[in-house]
Design a protein around this motif. Structure first.
Motif, short mmCIF file in Angstrom:
data_model
loop_
_atom_site.label_atom_id
_atom_site.label_comp_id
_atom_site.label_asym_id
_atom_site.label_seq_id
_atom_site.Cartn_x
_atom_site.Cartn_y
_atom_site.Cartn_z
N GLU A 292 -5.88 4.80 1.41
CA GLU A 292 -4.37 5.56 1.10
C GLU A 292 -4.75 6.68 0.07
O GLU A 292 -5.78 7.06 -0.89
CB GLU A 292 -3.74 4.87 -0.18
CG GLU A 292 -2.72 3.42 0.69
CD GLU A 292 -1.85 3.74 1.70
OE1 GLU A 292 -0.85 5.42 1.19
OE2 GLU A 292 -1.64 3.41 2.43
N LEU A 293 -4.67 8.04 0.41
CA LEU A 293 -4.59 9.45 -0.46
C LEU A 293 -3.23 10.12 -0.61
O LEU A 293 -2.82 10.36 -0.14
CB LEU A 293 -4.92 10.60 0.19
CG LEU A 293 -7.22 10.03 1.12
CD1 LEU A 293 -7.13 10.89 2.12
CD2 LEU A 293 -7.61 9.77 -0.48
N PRO A 294 -2.34 8.96 -1.25
CA PRO A 294 -0.68 9.16 -2.25
C PRO A 294 -0.09 11.33 -1.86
O PRO A 294 -0.05 11.65 -1.76
CB PRO A 294 -0.46 8.85 -3.14
CG PRO A 294 -2.00 7.48 -3.33
CD PRO A 294 -3.22 8.25 -2.69
N ALA A 295 -1.86 11.58 -2.70
CA ALA A 295 -0.95 12.63 -3.50
C ALA A 295 -1.05 13.85 -2.49
O ALA A 295 -1.07 15.53 -2.18
CB ALA A 295 -2.30 12.87 -4.70
N LEU A 377 -4.87 15.88 -9.40
CA LEU A 377 -4.11 14.36 -8.33
C LEU A 377 -5.08 14.06 -7.11
O LEU A 377 -5.77 12.85 -6.22
CB LEU A 377 -2.98 13.81 -8.51
CG LEU A 377 -1.63 14.44 -9.49
CD1 LEU A 377 -0.81 13.86 -9.70
CD2 LEU A 377 -2.60 12.90 -10.59
N ILE A 378 -4.97 15.27 -6.30
CA ILE A 378 -5.61 14.87 -5.06
C ILE A 378 -7.49 15.38 -5.10
O ILE A 378 -7.92 14.16 -4.01
CB ILE A 378 -5.23 16.76 -4.75
CG1 ILE A 378 -3.39 16.51 -4.29
CG2 ILE A 378 -6.66 16.87 -3.01
CD1 ILE A 378 -2.96 18.02 -3.63
N ASP A 381 -7.57 11.20 -6.09
CA ASP A 381 -7.49 10.41 -4.83
C ASP A 381 -8.75 10.31 -3.22
O ASP A 381 -9.54 9.67 -2.99
CB ASP A 381 -6.09 11.16 -3.53
CG ASP A 381 -4.94 10.60 -4.26
OD1 ASP A 381 -4.85 9.77 -5.34
OD2 ASP A 381 -3.51 11.08 -4.23
N LYS A 384 -11.69 8.68 -5.45
CA LYS A 384 -11.30 6.96 -5.40
C LYS A 384 -11.91 6.15 -3.96
O LYS A 384 -12.26 6.04 -4.14
CB LYS A 384 -9.87 7.43 -5.84
CG LYS A 384 -9.54 5.42 -5.88
CD LYS A 384 -8.33 4.99 -6.49
CE LYS A 384 -8.00 3.68 -6.61
NZ LYS A 384 -7.02 3.66 -5.37
N ALA A 385 -11.13 7.65 -3.24
CA ALA A 385 -12.04 6.97 -1.85
C ALA A 385 -12.68 6.95 -1.34
O ALA A 385 -13.50 6.05 -0.61
CB ALA A 385 -11.18 7.70 -0.56
#
Ligand code: GLN
Length: 473
Positions: A292-295, A377-378, A381, A384-385
């Motif tokens: 998931e890369l929500p931003a 935030l991007i 993301d 974290k991934a």
């Protein structure tokens, strides 16, 4: 020699074995350009005489046993990279006669290798666009179907390599401008980690996003070129230390696939081509995991605030006084206005207007500062991934090369950048690798597969990229 399939690796072997000289090779490229470029228009200027001189010098280096990996290799250079004594116009009227007074760091490095510079390639004005239609000197055509765009903004560089009119090329990528034209023309293009390649001598579009990178026919060729141009440069304050690139090759063979994000606007056969490559990679031993890369949902909006903001600032220096075109007028204010109105094309003016607006007092908090916050935030993301995957797989473009004029609405054109802009916002490296074709109007159009790695993960891209090439063969 067959220039349509020739690679740097093969040319290196043949040059070293004295099967042909660097001059023979350069002459073959100059002939191909003379034959084909009338139609494709990849080049804004071809430097036939100096290219032959450089080729002779390369032959002398080879004869003296002083050869280096790129000695005698003929390449093309995007028109926003400075070469001392040469015009560099960024495909703009405002810099039509601007002559560079120094070499970009990447050019000095390539000159040290004994590379042959064939000419400067067409692009969208100031690297703003996705189709090369924004050039002030006419569009470049896609070699796979000349009724279609080659992608942009490094459309001339990608088309030159794809059409066998250069062995490799330099491009720049602010939001996809190396990867997207590479994908649409069926060649390999790499956008390095932000700071990996010096920006000294690259005309700035959006300074926090711009990177010079390499375009070639194969992953190995793109790697060969990138290895020469990258490295620390004291002349670029954002340049990374060389120690940053000590080999970090991932060995887990785990690819992350952001499934929710990749549904965005994909044409069905483009999605199928992407899935095919994933399947082939999984068959060859890669583990695919959903991430998931929500931003990233906000990446386009964020990019189209930050890019214009920085563009409006960087282009303020083209004022009719210091560089290039100057339209005389009674007052200095009118000189600015007349010069900029005559010198800039429609998209460039649009970015300057948007950028000035999002930075203006009263709006900067609502737009520019908010976009900067979401950019973090991007980045987060992605960071974290990369804790659980070696690389992320995404398409390069949701659609194949489109017809000239088809995306006259600027926002429709921006939407095609959805899969490339997040990478520049995060500053991570990414590569486009040819992976199949889709058919439109009876013509086969190339599709690109995008691999994204963590900061400094170029070697990971080359390693996995070679497997993508095999999987797509
Ligand atoms: N298409 C994007 C834009 O128009 C990216 C351009 C680029 O990478 N130079 O800004």
């Amino acid at each position: 020699m067959d220039l349509s399939t020739l690679t740097i690796a093969e040319a290196r072997r043949a040059l070293d074995a004295k099967e042909y000289s660097a001059l023979d090779l350069t002459n073959a490229y100059l002939e191909a350009i003379a034959k084909k470029d009338g139609e494709i228009h990849a080049y804004l200027e071809v430097w036939a005489d100096s290219a032959r001189e450089e080729a002779k010098a390369a032959d002398a280096m080879i004869a003296a046993g002083k050869l280096q990996p790129l000695t005698g290799i003929p390449i093309a250079v995007k028109d926003n990279i400075l070469i001392e004594g040469r015009i560099a116009s960024s495909a703009s009227k405002i810099l039509e006669k601007y002559v560079a007074s120094y070499d970009a760091t990447v050019i000095s490095k390539l000159k040290g290798q004994g590379v042959v510079f064939l000419g400067r390639t067409n692009m969208d004005e100031f690297a703003l666009g996705s189709s090369t239609e924004n050039s002030a000197y006419g569009a470049t055509k896609n070699p796979h179907d000349t009724s279609r765009i080659p992608g942009g903004t490094s459309g001339g560089s990608a088309a030159a390599v794809a059409a066998g009119m250069a062995l490799a090329a330099l491009g720049s990528d602010t939001g996809g401008s190396i990867r997207q034209p590479s994908a649409l023309c069926g060649v390999v293009g790499i956008k390095p980690t932000y700071g990996a390649v010096s920006r000294l001598g690259l005309m700035a579009a959006a300074s926090s996003l711009d990177q010079i990178g390499a375009i070639g026919k194969t992953v190995t060729d793109a790697e060969a070129l990138l290895h020469i141009i990258r490295g620390h440069d004291a002349g670029d304050s954002t340049s990374l230390p060389d120690s940053f690139f000590e080999k970090k090759v991932a060995s887990r063979k785990i690819l992350g696939v952001p499934r929710t994000f990749l549904q965005k606007g994909m044409e069905p056969d483009m999605l199928a081509a992407f899935e095919n490559t994933l399947k082939a990679l999984s068959d060859s031993g890669y583990k695919l995991i959903d991430i998931e890369l929500p931003a990233l949902e906000y990446a386009l909006a964020v990019y189209y605030i930050i890019n214009p903001a920085e563009v409006s600032t960087n282009l303020a220096k083209y004022d009719g006084v210091r560089y290039g075109l100057s339209v005389p007028a009674p007052t200095v204010g009118e000189t600015y206005e007349k010069t900029r109105a005559a010198g800039f094309g429609a998209e460039t003016r649009r970015r300057i207007l948007t950028g000035t607006f999002v930075l203006s007092s009263g709006y900067a908090d609502a737009y520019y500062r908010k976009a900067k916050a979401v950019r973090e935030l991007i980045r987060a993301d992605f960071a974290k991934a990369f804790e659980s995957v070696d690389a992320i797989a995404l398409p390069v473009s949701p659609i194949p090369a489109w017809k000239f004029g088809e995306k006259a609405d600027p926002v429709a054109m921006y939407a095609a950048d959805i899969f490339t802009v997040p990478v520049n916002l995060a500053g991570v490296p990414a590569m486009s690798i040819p992976s199949g074709f889709v058919e439109r109007d009876g013509k086969k159009l190339p599709v690109g597969f995008q691999l994204i790695a963590a900061h400094g993960g170029e070697e990971t891209l080359f390693k996995i990229g070679a497997d993508v090439e095999k999987a797509s063969a």
